[in-house]
Design an enzyme around this catalytic site. Structure first.
Site, PDB file in Angstrom:
ATOM      1  N   ASN A 211     -48.685   7.165-111.251  1.00  0.00           N
ATOM      2  CA  ASN A 211     -50.062   7.568-111.544  1.00  0.00           C
ATOM      3  C   ASN A 211     -50.282   9.022-111.136  1.00  0.00           C
ATOM      4  OD1 ASN A 211     -51.036   7.635-108.675  1.00  0.00           O
ATOM      5  ND2 ASN A 211     -50.400   5.503-108.823  1.00  0.00           N
ATOM      6  N   ASP A 280     -50.276  -1.167-108.697  1.00  0.00           N
ATOM      7  CA  ASP A 280     -50.623  -2.578-108.527  1.00  0.00           C
ATOM      8  C   ASP A 280     -49.536  -3.495-109.093  1.00  0.00           C
ATOM      9  OD1 ASP A 280     -53.069  -2.181-107.244  1.00  0.00           O
ATOM     10  OD2 ASP A 280     -54.067  -1.752-109.148  1.00  0.00           O
ATOM     11  N   LYS A 290     -29.839   2.819-118.643  1.00  0.00           N
ATOM     12  CA  LYS A 290     -30.920   3.441-119.393  1.00  0.00           C
ATOM     13  C   LYS A 290     -31.196   2.617-120.663  1.00  0.00           C
ATOM     14  CE  LYS A 290     -32.170   7.693-121.595  1.00  0.00           C
ATOM     15  NZ  LYS A 290     -31.580   8.588-122.569  1.00  0.00           N
ATOM     16  N   PRO A 306     -47.236  -6.207-103.652  1.00  0.00           N
ATOM     17  CA  PRO A 306     -48.012  -6.619-102.487  1.00  0.00           C
ATOM     18  C   PRO A 306     -49.131  -5.615-102.238  1.00  0.00           C
ATOM     19  CG  PRO A 306     -45.906  -5.676-101.819  1.00  0.00           C
ATOM     20  CD  PRO A 306     -45.861  -5.821-103.315  1.00  0.00           C
ATOM     21  N   ASP A 307     -50.266  -6.089-101.742  1.00  0.00           N
ATOM     22  CA  ASP A 307     -51.373  -5.192-101.409  1.00  0.00           C
ATOM     23  C   ASP A 307     -51.244  -4.818 -99.926  1.00  0.00           C
ATOM     24  OD1 ASP A 307     -53.886  -4.091-100.623  1.00  0.00           O
ATOM     25  OD2 ASP A 307     -54.740  -4.906-102.466  1.00  0.00           O
ATOM     26  N   LYS A 342     -61.211  -7.302 -99.518  1.00  0.00           N
ATOM     27  CA  LYS A 342     -59.988  -6.963 -98.771  1.00  0.00           C
ATOM     28  C   LYS A 342     -60.176  -7.139 -97.272  1.00  0.00           C
ATOM     29  CE  LYS A 342     -57.763  -3.869-102.067  1.00  0.00           C
ATOM     30  NZ  LYS A 342     -56.659  -2.913-102.212  1.00  0.00           N
TER      31      LYS A 342
HETATM   32  N1  CTP Z   1     -53.849  -0.506-101.867  1.00  0.00           N
HETATM   33  C1  CTP Z   1     -52.737  -0.906-101.142  1.00  0.00           C
HETATM   34  N2  CTP Z   1     -51.742  -1.603-101.768  1.00  0.00           N
HETATM   35  C2  CTP Z   1     -51.835  -1.913-103.072  1.00  0.00           C
HETATM   36  C3  CTP Z   1     -52.950  -1.504-103.823  1.00  0.00           C
HETATM   37  C4  CTP Z   1     -53.957  -0.788-103.194  1.00  0.00           C
HETATM   38  O1  CTP Z   1     -52.655  -0.619 -99.953  1.00  0.00           O
HETATM   39  N3  CTP Z   1     -50.840  -2.584-103.638  1.00  0.00           N
HETATM   40  C5  CTP Z   1     -54.932   0.203-101.191  1.00  0.00           C
HETATM   41  C6  CTP Z   1     -55.109   1.624-101.584  1.00  0.00           C
HETATM   42  O2  CTP Z   1     -54.352   2.496-100.768  1.00  0.00           O
HETATM   43  C7  CTP Z   1     -56.610   1.836-101.389  1.00  0.00           C
HETATM   44  C8  CTP Z   1     -57.194   0.490-101.683  1.00  0.00           C
HETATM   45  O3  CTP Z   1     -56.117  -0.428-101.545  1.00  0.00           O
HETATM   46  O4  CTP Z   1     -56.895   2.113-100.043  1.00  0.00           O
HETATM   47  C9  CTP Z   1     -57.889   0.329-103.014  1.00  0.00           C
HETATM   48  O5  CTP Z   1     -57.075   0.602-104.076  1.00  0.00           O
HETATM   49  P1  CTP Z   1     -57.621   0.620-105.602  1.00  0.00           P
HETATM   50  O6  CTP Z   1     -56.465   0.925-106.490  1.00  0.00           O
HETATM   51  O7  CTP Z   1     -58.859   1.435-105.692  1.00  0.00           O
HETATM   52  O8  CTP Z   1     -58.082  -0.816-105.788  1.00  0.00           O
HETATM   53  P2  CTP Z   1     -57.280  -2.089-106.074  1.00  0.00           P
HETATM   54  O9  CTP Z   1     -57.353  -2.927-104.858  1.00  0.00           O
HETATM   55  O10 CTP Z   1     -55.934  -1.735-106.570  1.00  0.00           O
HETATM   56  O11 CTP Z   1     -58.153  -2.784-107.175  1.00  0.00           O
HETATM   57  P3  CTP Z   1     -58.379  -2.348-108.722  1.00  0.00           P
HETATM   58  O12 CTP Z   1     -57.138  -1.587-109.124  1.00  0.00           O
HETATM   59  O13 CTP Z   1     -58.541  -3.629-109.362  1.00  0.00           O
HETATM   60  O14 CTP Z   1     -59.608  -1.483-108.759  1.00  0.00           O
END
Ligand code: CTP
Length: 397
Positions: A211, A280, A290, A306-307, A342
């Site tokens: 991104n 995500d 390739k 994982p979040d 969260k």
């Molecule tokens: N984040 C994280 N790990 C992930 C995704 C997000 O630690 N796999 C953290 C980011 O660093 C940020 C927060 O979660 O602090 C929010 O990320 P954002 O992309 O705005 O939201 P998402 O939770 O990914 O939700 P969406 O994409 O549905 O808006």
């Protein structure tokens, strides 16, 4: 940042560069602050400034060579390595950083780097192109991963006529960076872990999904925390940014690597600031080879990553968590939902899109915590970071 104080023993290593003349003043200022200073120079450094200058300001003999019977008889190099409470290399040339990164011990100073158990800080000084060369970048990230602290360099006009980063910090800045690192400040004595930048999710050996995050906000945040006395670890995705002074940095590529680096280093952390734009999703099975363009259509199956933030926030007795929310619309509503879902302690939300948020110098934030909010107007990311951690300091106890 591990610092030093009056009464400590500082081993000052001087390597070859035009900035070596500034180190005489550096030695003098440390002496004035009550630090015991001994100087070791590389052969190349003696071409820029004479050992006598250092001897005059420190009152101690200056050493250059490893095989030096007279000096070794007075204080052997291992003894000298043990004597040091801190080893500072200023200026640290590109060549010396490379030798340190590879663990060479072919002269006295490089041998001392290997032999000492004391914290090591480097103040790099070199031409801008040498500083931005991938080899120097790689050497420096290897060194910071091993715990070497970096002060500077500064940006500006260089002796060679180029302008940009590479100049050694001024002597007074190095002294204050090392002597007053954690004595004062809102986060004095606290440990902070910051994630920054994008992640890359491999599709095949040459392609990835990523991104537009530049990492600027996360790096500004790490710098702001360090400036307020915190011991900061920055876990960074692939970005083109210099590590802020006094910050330890671990470079990662993918979301899963970032998750692992965070959880490996979470012990004793007081504040976790998740500024990274973590992907995500990742391709479910990246190709070993390739991918060829044989087919008219291709489909890529993605699985959830994982979040990191949610996993840290779910820990019992975990750190205070600061999350970021990048939204393209309904900022307050979406950020409020993220705060609750969260389970984080604070969310800093910003609008992203055309000329907003990603890869720009300025930004604005809406900061939310359970029961309150604040708006930080459009400003430079560094000053935004300083204001944000001011708000965080009020709430994190
Ligand atoms: N984040 C994280 N790990 C992930 C995704 C997000 O630690 N796999 C953290 C980011 O660093 C940020 C927060 O979660 O602090 C929010 O990320 P954002 O992309 O705005 O939201 P998402 O939770 O990914 O939700 P969406 O994409 O549905 O808006």
């Amino acid at each position: 940042m591990k610092g030093i104080e009056a009464g400590n023993n500082l081993l000052l290593g001087v390597t070859g560069g035009i900035a070596a003349y500034k180190s005489v003043e550096l030695a003098r200022l440390f002496r004035k602050a009550g630090v015991n200073v001994r100087v070791v120079m590389t052969e190349a450094a003696t071409r820029f400034v004479g050992p006598m200058s250092f001897q005059a300001v420190t009152g101690q003999p200056v050493r250059v060579r490893l095989f030096d019977e007279e000096h070794e008889a007075a204080m052997g190099h291992i003894e000298l390595a043990r004597w040091a409470d801190h080893l500072l290399i200023a200026p640290a040339s590109a060549d010396f950083l490379a030798r340190m990164a590879h663990g060479l011990g072919d002269d006295l100073l490089s041998t001392l780097c290997l032999a000492t158990a004391a914290p090591v800080t480097v103040a790099p000084a070199m031409n801008i192109h040498m500083w931005s060369h991938p080899a120097t970048r790689a050497n420096l990230s290897l060194l910071t991963e091993r715990g070497v602290q970096v002060l500077g360099p500064a940006s500006g006009e260089q002796a060679c006529g180029d302008t940009g980063p590479g100049r050694m910090l001024e002597a007074a800045e190095i002294v204050s960076g090392l002597m007053y690192p954690r004595k004062t400040g809102l986060f004095s004595g606290k440990r902070v872990l910051v994630t920054a930048g994008p992640t890359r999710e491999a599709v095949d050996p040459v392609r990835f999904i990523s991104n537009r995050s530049s990492g600027k906000m996360g790096f500004a945040l790490a710098e702001a925390f360090a400036g307020q006395g915190a011991e900061v670890l920055l876990v960074a995705g692939p970005v083109k940014l210099d590590t802020p002074a006094g910050v330890r940095r671990i470079d990662v590529q993918s979301a899963r690597q970032m998750h692992e680096a965070v959880f490996d280093n979470l012990q004793g952390v007081d504040v976790f600031a998740a500024c990274a734009a973590v992907a995500d999703y990742r391709p479910v099975s990246p190709s070993d080879q390739k991918i060829k363009k044989n087919a008219e259509r291709m489909e890529l199956t993605l699985v959830r990553n994982p979040d990191i933030l949610a996993d840290v926030a779910a820990l019992e007795n975990g750190p205070f968590t600061l999350g970021f929310a990048a939204e393209t619309r309904a900022l307050a509503d979406n950020a409020g939902t993220k705060l609750a879902e969260k389970g984080v302690d604070m969310i800093a939300a910003n609008l992203v899109g055309e000329n907003l948020g990603f890869d720009v110098e300025q930004n604005a934030l809406l900061v939310l915590w359970p029961g309150g909010e604040a708006t930080l107007p459009v400003q430079d990311k560094k000053s935004l970071a300083r204001e944000l951690i001011g708000i965080l300091a009020e709430h994190y106890q």
